[in-house]
Design a protein around this motif. Sequence first.
Motif, PDB file in Angstrom:
ATOM      1  N   ARG A  25       0.714  -1.248  -0.234  1.00 37.83           N
ATOM      2  CA  ARG A  25      -0.122   0.217  -0.083  1.00 37.83           C
ATOM      3  C   ARG A  25       0.746   1.281  -0.005  1.00 37.83           C
ATOM      4  N   ILE A  26       1.953   1.145   0.731  1.00 38.04           N
ATOM      5  CA  ILE A  26       2.656   2.261   0.911  1.00 38.04           C
ATOM      6  C   ILE A  26       3.287   2.633  -0.376  1.00 38.04           C
ATOM      7  N   THR A  27       3.897   1.615  -0.964  1.00 39.45           N
ATOM      8  CA  THR A  27       4.652   1.775  -2.392  1.00 39.45           C
ATOM      9  C   THR A  27       3.722   2.330  -3.470  1.00 39.45           C
ATOM     10  N   GLU A  28       2.244   1.874  -3.462  1.00 37.95           N
ATOM     11  CA  GLU A  28       1.451   2.560  -4.290  1.00 37.95           C
ATOM     12  C   GLU A  28       1.202   4.026  -4.007  1.00 37.95           C
ATOM     13  N   ASP A  29       0.836   4.518  -2.807  1.00 44.76           N
ATOM     14  CA  ASP A  29       0.706   5.731  -2.126  1.00 44.76           C
ATOM     15  C   ASP A  29       1.786   6.892  -2.231  1.00 44.76           C
ATOM     16  N   TYR A  30       3.125   6.220  -2.117  1.00 42.87           N
ATOM     17  CA  TYR A  30       4.309   7.180  -2.276  1.00 42.87           C
ATOM     18  C   TYR A  30       5.052   7.031  -3.543  1.00 42.87           C
ATOM     19  N   ARG A  31       4.501   6.468  -4.671  1.00 47.56           N
ATOM     20  CA  ARG A  31       5.180   6.534  -5.876  1.00 47.56           C
ATOM     21  C   ARG A  31       5.402   8.076  -6.326  1.00 47.56           C
ATOM     22  N   ASP A  32       6.613   8.568  -6.904  1.00 46.87           N
ATOM     23  CA  ASP A  32       6.801   9.798  -7.140  1.00 46.87           C
ATOM     24  C   ASP A  32       6.944  10.657  -6.417  1.00 46.87           C
ATOM     25  N   ARG A  33       6.923  10.127  -5.026  1.00 43.07           N
ATOM     26  CA  ARG A  33       7.151  11.353  -3.713  1.00 43.07           C
ATOM     27  C   ARG A  33       8.445  11.044  -3.307  1.00 43.07           C
ATOM     28  N   ASP A  93       8.550  13.736   2.306  1.00 44.03           N
ATOM     29  CA  ASP A  93       7.097  13.065   2.666  1.00 44.03           C
ATOM     30  C   ASP A  93       7.644  12.029   3.908  1.00 44.03           C
ATOM     31  N   VAL A  94       7.409  12.636   5.002  1.00 45.48           N
ATOM     32  CA  VAL A  94       7.702  11.663   6.170  1.00 45.48           C
ATOM     33  C   VAL A  94       6.583  10.728   6.387  1.00 45.48           C
ATOM     34  N   LEU A  95       7.122   9.488   6.653  1.00 47.94           N
ATOM     35  CA  LEU A  95       5.948   8.519   7.204  1.00 47.94           C
ATOM     36  C   LEU A  95       6.829   7.987   8.472  1.00 47.94           C
ATOM     37  N   ILE A  96       5.967   8.263   9.531  1.00 45.78           N
ATOM     38  CA  ILE A  96       6.507   7.974  10.979  1.00 45.78           C
ATOM     39  C   ILE A  96       6.467   6.341  11.288  1.00 45.78           C
ATOM     40  N   ALA A 120       7.186  17.910   3.985  1.00 51.44           N
ATOM     41  CA  ALA A 120       6.085  18.426   2.788  1.00 51.44           C
ATOM     42  C   ALA A 120       4.948  17.833   3.381  1.00 51.44           C
ATOM     43  N   SER A 121       4.912  16.670   3.955  1.00 53.88           N
ATOM     44  CA  SER A 121       3.831  15.773   4.491  1.00 53.88           C
ATOM     45  C   SER A 121       4.216  15.044   5.594  1.00 53.88           C
ATOM     46  N   VAL A 122       3.424  14.686   6.760  1.00 54.47           N
ATOM     47  CA  VAL A 122       3.820  13.653   7.657  1.00 54.47           C
ATOM     48  C   VAL A 122       2.575  12.879   7.951  1.00 54.47           C
ATOM     49  N   LYS A 123       2.928  11.644   8.047  1.00 55.96           N
ATOM     50  CA  LYS A 123       1.835  10.546   8.132  1.00 55.96           C
ATOM     51  C   LYS A 123       2.457   9.364   9.157  1.00 55.96           C
ATOM     52  N   LEU A 124       1.354   8.646   9.527  1.00 57.51           N
ATOM     53  CA  LEU A 124       1.648   7.729  10.724  1.00 57.51           C
ATOM     54  C   LEU A 124       1.677   6.434  10.249  1.00 57.51           C
ATOM     55  N   CYS A 125       2.507   5.419  10.508  1.00 53.52           N
ATOM     56  CA  CYS A 125       2.373   3.971  10.230  1.00 53.52           C
ATOM     57  C   CYS A 125       2.757   3.307  11.407  1.00 53.52           C
ATOM     58  N   ALA A 126       1.782   2.740  12.141  1.00 49.90           N
ATOM     59  CA  ALA A 126       2.125   1.944  13.315  1.00 49.90           C
ATOM     60  C   ALA A 126       1.566   0.185  13.156  1.00 49.90           C
ATOM     61  N   LEU A 127       2.827  -0.396  13.745  1.00 46.97           N
ATOM     62  CA  LEU A 127       2.314  -1.899  13.914  1.00 46.97           C
ATOM     63  C   LEU A 127       1.284  -2.198  14.662  1.00 46.97           C
TER      64      LEU A 127
END
Length: 174
Positions: A25-33, A93-96, A120-127
């Motif tokens: 999912r992250i690969t699709e969402d962050y393509r070209d970022r 594009d930061v993914l915490i 530029a952007s900050v999102k969160l990924c949590a296990l």
Amino acid sequence: MYRNNVEVSIPADDIAARVRELGQRITEDYRDRRLVLLSVLKGSFVFTADLARSIDLPLRVEFLGVQSYGDSTTSTGVVQITQDLTKPIEGEDVLIVEDIVDTGLTSSYLMNHLQHRGAASVKLCALLHKPAKTAVPIDISYLGFTIGDLFVVGYGLDAAQRYRNLPDLCILKE
Ligand code: IMP
């Protein structure tokens, strides 16, 4: 034998399958970022290593040391940065990457902190997420598992710095 003190809650195979899904999912969402995985130490070091290898993009990995619990198993609500970033994150594009969102205090503090540092952007990924304890509203864009109000160890998570090396997520027995 220290393994007698723990009970497997989420086996390593289930974690691996979920991490692969998140990576896709992250690969699709962050393509070209300009993706920077920001691993929050110490608890997310194992998750970050697996997640980074499940993402098929030329990402950057950075580490931020944070301490919110001391050696206790309940949140103090005080977030202390114990190791800062070594490179700027301006325009990225930061993914915490967090091991677990419990009260949400650590993650919400970090999201604000990184916005102020010009990401530029900050999102969160949590296990993991423990909704029972959530004290502040928190938007987890990528979540592995929701769990009950139990203290878990393994797969990077500790109890007083022990058990991080267990391959499964486990519950500590009294
Ligand atoms: P929060 O600020 O209350 O959301 O706490 C987040 C941090 O507390 C996590 O990044 C973990 O380091 C730690 N933590 C919370 N619950 C657990 C647990 O069940 N096991 C191990 N560490 C935990």
